[in-house]
Enzyme design. Sequence first.
Site, PDB file in Angstrom:
ATOM      1  CG  ASN A 205      70.055 -29.980  77.446  1.00 33.66           C
ATOM      2  OD1 ASN A 205      69.025 -29.555  76.738  1.00 33.66           O
ATOM      3  ND2 ASN A 205      71.327 -29.592  77.555  1.00 33.66           N
ATOM      4  CB  ALA A 206      65.146 -28.207  79.741  1.00 29.76           C
ATOM      5  CD  GLU A 208      70.788 -31.371  74.464  1.00 24.03           C
ATOM      6  OE1 GLU A 208      71.992 -31.021  74.804  1.00 24.03           O
ATOM      7  OE2 GLU A 208      70.368 -32.179  74.772  1.00 24.03           O
ATOM      8  CG  ASP A 275      78.754 -36.713  78.881  1.00 23.93           C
ATOM      9  OD1 ASP A 275      78.232 -36.581  77.962  1.00 23.93           O
ATOM     10  OD2 ASP A 275      79.995 -35.937  78.870  1.00 23.93           O
TER      11      ASP A 275
END
Length: 488
Positions: A205-206, A208, A275
């Site tokens: 995600n952004a 991460e 997920d």
Amino acid sequence: MDVSALQDLLTTAAGARVVAIGDLMVDRFVYGDVSRVSAEAPIAVLSRTRETVMLGAAGNVARNLAALGGVATLIGAVGDDAAAHEALALIGAESAIEGFLLTDPARPTTVKTRFVCGGQQLLRVDLEDVAPISGEIEQRVIHTVREAARGAGAILLSDYGKGVATPRVVEACLAAARAERAILVIDSKARGFDRYGSADIVKPNAGELAYATDMPTGTDEEIEAALEVALGLCGSGAILVTRAAQGMSLAARGQAVRHFRRAPRDVADSSGAGDTALAALGLALAGGANLVQAIELALLASSVAVEKPGTATVSPGELIDAEVRSRRDPSRAKIATAHRMVEEVARWRRWGLKIGFTNGCFDILHPGHIAYLTQAKGWCDRLIVGLNTDRSVRAAKGRGRPVNDLDARALVLAGLACVDLVVPFDEDTPQALIDAARPDILVKGGDYRIEDVVGHGAVTGYGGELRLATFVEGHSTSATLRRFAQGE
């Protein structure tokens, strides 16, 4: 994606085999009400009303694969404890999931316990051991990957940093994907993506991506710069970054970054949405979809998942319904029959939300109405407005009313952010609607006496509340019409 293409994609992907491997968790949600502060410390006291337990992380990927029509093989490690037995029972209840949970007595099963009130998480408590698996357990995971990947169209590795995605396990996934010509997608929370070798897609995600590159990721331009750096530091074929309300962005080697958008929906809980996106992406690719189609499905699936509480799954029917609804006027989508109201209330209750109800003619909307509805919404999580039909307005107000017809009045009300559902009723009173909705809070204006409020006996009888909103002097439809008549 149009509805026909979506239906074709879901039909084609149905039955595709996908391996979900990685960190597995048990997600526990404790719901309750908060009405006081502890005398022991300045903290809220949660009065527990219910609890739900479900599989999280790689387990939630497998659940979503099954819910979308795929056949999932789930590989993970658990401890020798009660939570492991819960995980096994949850897998046993899913006919489309084949589970291979390897017991490591040296570590606990990862459990995340969230405490929730009114749709808001108050606290999360984690039980975990993030040390890498090793020795016999690691070897058994590697062996299971090799066997389980036979005939799979995709392998999805969830690396939550809880110890399963060791370098040897990653290499085993890469080798299995090559051998089976399967797509390998890795959901990464790692500091760097180079550890994933030549994986087809890495999906952070952004936040991460920012963690992995030490770069900001707030805007499209910042995302593009960070993706360029990230691709240069790893061997993966593409990086797909999920960006919550900003959609997703794809960087594939030799191509310009592409941004994918979808209008944001009401967010009840973002737990597990990544997920769901991973499962939809992997299932679409395993079913033969191209990458753009798979991303569009993942974006749609995650937008539906965040409307639900807890670690949620989504079904093909829900995706089709969401796609159909996205093409409607959003205000008209809030106008419902009594039957649909009952279905919506049941859904909101499963989410642990507090339901409010009020009613009226709302003929010429004025500041008093706005203040009243805003106050009503402040007392609940979802506000239903029962709206008199034209016939029932005439019965209550006399000739010449309503000024605005039912469709106009309903549409204006539905356009208010504080209103979640508008339900017309033709009876002289809203008693039947109130009985069907069974609201937690019944709201009327402060100019009413309690004994005159329709439904107050029923609502307070089953433990609900009656609240009288503050009456705003100087604003009423009747007064407005009188001024018009007098030429003021």
